[in-house]
Enzyme design. Sequence first.
Site: not given
Ligand code: NDP
Ligand code: OXD
Length: 314
Positions: A229, A277
Amino acid sequence: MAGKGKVLLSITGFNPQRWYELLSAEREVVLEPEGAADPSIDYAVVWKQKPGLLAKLPNLKAIFSIGAGVDHLFADPNLPAAPIVRVVDENLTQHMVEYVLWRVFDHHRQGQLYRAQQTKKAWHEPPQRPAADISVGIMGLGNLGRAAAEALKAAGFRVNGWSRRPQEVAGVTTFSGDAGLVPFLNATDILVVLLPLTEATKGIISYGLLKELRRRNGLGGAVLINAGRGKLQCDADILRALDDGTLKEASLDVFEVEPLPKTSPMWNHPKVFVTPHAAATSDPTHLVPPMLRQMDAFERGEPLENIVDRTTGY
Ligand code: NDP
Ligand code: OXD
């Protein structure tokens, strides 16, 4: 459709038509601005809904985000207590893995240099390093980060991962929590950010953080790739790091303000690769069928899957 709960569709920023068609094949669907305060609505399918919209639905049973990230929902100060289901889907994951591989390989194989050489018709072969000399570090080892880590490992890179809680991924060196952050960065040449935006992660990609990246590899400097993000990063800190050599290059799919303003120096920066994005687009053809299945299952009394934890915000 008799006996099936009704859906409110509220999508801001892109065309909801295909989502509407696919959802309404199986359920009654109202497209916002219709449906305000409608007591017969059971589910909301949303992207960046208007603040306050969902709180007015008195019988809302579940909220479906059409993306993996849910920060757009929490931007609403009056978000109702209904469970939030986010996207966890093979098609979306595959798009993200492709984006990460593409950008890592482009930096590793010096795409920026060759593009600049081509404009000058320059025939020059720079030294090449094998992938095994490069450590890619992934911030966020969730659904997307884990899949990207596995693909990078299979492609021959050394891979580190950082998460909130300790995680294990075969062949990946993992770090966690505040104590693990600096050791993770110190062992990372190419940083890939796949974190959710939460209170704890906002602004995490600062100049100070980028300073901790390793710079001893064959890349000629550290690299940042952010597809998580935009508000995880401070755009001004990234520009400063690029301009003083703290960073060699960056690939940015997300920005503090989106769409990226035309006045942003990111657009013309020779060391920045911009995508709008678009790393992993939500495709309704793949994402609506599991949403409909979840609604059916919920109505049979089964639990919803991929529910967001409101205490952590992801
Ligand atoms: P998940 O919820 O599956 O994974 C999130 C990961 O981030 C976990 O490993 C979590 O740790 C870690 N995390 C969260 N908070 C912290 C913190 N404070 N410190 C350290 N690690 C942290 O999310 P996804 O993998 O499904 O998606 C990740 C992000 O990708 C989405 O939230 C979105 O913002 C972004 N995204 C962007 C897209 C784009 O087109 N650019 C498309 C899709 C998604 P833990 O394993 O310990 O829970
Ligand atoms: C998502 C994105 O969060 O597209 O899936 O950013």
